[in-house]
Enzyme design. Structure first.
Site, PDB file in Angstrom:
ATOM      1  CE  LYS A 293       7.498  27.908 -12.429  1.00  0.00           C
ATOM      2  NZ  LYS A 293       8.057  29.089 -12.068  1.00  0.00           N
TER       3      LYS A 293
ATOM      4  CD  GLN B   5       7.570  32.806 -11.529  1.00  0.00           C
ATOM      5  OE1 GLN B   5       7.068  31.589 -11.173  1.00  0.00           O
ATOM      6  NE2 GLN B   5       8.348  32.971 -12.344  1.00  0.00           N
TER       7      GLN B   5
ATOM      8  CG  ASP C 265      13.032  27.971  -8.544  1.00  0.00           C
ATOM      9  OD1 ASP C 265      13.098  27.251  -9.212  1.00  0.00           O
ATOM     10  OD2 ASP C 265      12.202  29.044  -8.577  1.00  0.00           O
TER      11      ASP C 265
END
Ligand code: NAP
Length: 294
Positions: A54, A98, A121
């Protein structure tokens, strides 16, 4: 005849070019550089790889990339304080914590500390609610990738029956909202559903987000259906190493489906680039600029 293989890598490369062009324009016209912060707690090897990829993608696109690495024994309060700090940083437009977090940390409390405007997200309840009301600006990355692939390979899915297997907040639920918003008829299945093969055989579009290797069999597929395999499962390979497989028995399904995503190289290839798309959109939204269209 075997199915058309849906090339997620090629679609991701096209989207990446469009994002790079929009990013350059944002910088030249407004002096604005999208900023993505990644937060990694502990040293889970798979998470380390995901976060590294990422960051690399963000940097290659010319984004500002901020990385916060915390030890596995980080306390809940410290993690929340870091997430809030990033929330207050005006040069950071997207924050990616994460998951999964180490077991002693409460993911819900951490997500609750995340500014929904920076939740790239789309996991916070605010963004989940906006998606349900048809007003989402930031949409979950993997389902967003699913929708882009469907748009490219199927086009109009209005009136088609789209079965989504899986109801997680990360994949199944937002994927179902995506196909519903595109006017498909959307049954959802999960671990308590009865006679999954019969449900699957009706589906013009089958989205599998289960997390069980090759769970969906070839004879569950309606001839000519589009199969979107979200699953990523690591299994032993013949050479003694491991390999990645999806939630669908790819070789068998390919003989019956009209189009199918491979694993790897299908949906997974789209996810990171959709995260970058969200970061760019978040940067524009936070600065009162028109949202880029892709
Ligand atoms: P998850 O949170 O474990 O959810 C799995 C879903 O599958 C649940 O809703 C569960 O039902 C359902 N399920 C489990 N066993 C089932 C069965 N026997 N029959 C029918 N449904 C069943 O997993 P997730 O986070 O959604 O991830 C799903 C898969 O996608 C995993 O392989 C993951 O690695 C992959 N993934 C890929 C990407 C990507 O970039 N391509 C991104 C994220 C995840 P219940 O709700 O009833 O338990």
């Amino acid at each position: 005849m075997t199915a058309t293989v849906i090339d997620g890598k090629a679609s991701a490369a096209r989207l990446r070019e469009a994002i790079a062009a929009q990013t350059a324009r944002l910088k030249s016209d407004h002096g604005l550089v999208p900023g993505l912060a990644t937060v990694l707690v502990g040293n889970d090897p798979a998470s380390e790889v995901y976060v590294r990829n990422k960051r690399k993608t963000a940097e290659a696109l010319g984004f500002k990339s901020v990385h916060v690495e915390l030890t596995a024994d980080t306390s809940q309060d410290d993690l929340i304080a870091r997430v809030r700090q990033l929330g207050a940083d005006k040069s950071v437009h997207g924050i990616l914590v994460q998951l999964p977090l180490p077991k002693h940390l409460d993911e819900t409390a951490v997500l609750d500390a995340l500014d929904p405007a920076k939740d790239v997200d789309a996991l916070t309840p605010v963004n989940a609610g906006l998606l349900l009301s048809g007003r989402a600006i930031l949409k979950s990355c993997t389902p967003a990738g699913v929708m882009l692939l469907l748009k490219e390979y199927v086009g109009d899915i209005a009136g088609k029956e789209a079965l989504v297997i899986g109801r997680s907040p990360l994949c199944g639920k937002p994927a179902a909202q995506g196909v519903l918003a595109a006017n498909a008829t959307v049954p959802m299945a999960h671990s308590r559903s009865k006679d999954l093969p019969a449900l699957a055989r009706r589906a013009d579009i089958l989205v599998a987000a289960i997390g069980k290797p090759e769970f969906v069999k070839g004879d569950w597929i309606k001839p000519g259906a589009t199969v979107i395999d979200v699953g990523i499962n690591r299994v032993p390979a013949a050479d003694g190493k491991t390999k990645l497989v999806g939630d669908v028995d790819y070789e068998a399904a390919k003989q019956i489906a009209g189009a199918i995503t491979p694993v790897p190289g299908g949906v997974g290839a789209m996810t990171i680039i959709c995260l970058m798309q969200n970061t760019l959109i978040a940067a524009c939204a936070q600065n009162g600029l028109l949202l880029p269209q892709f």
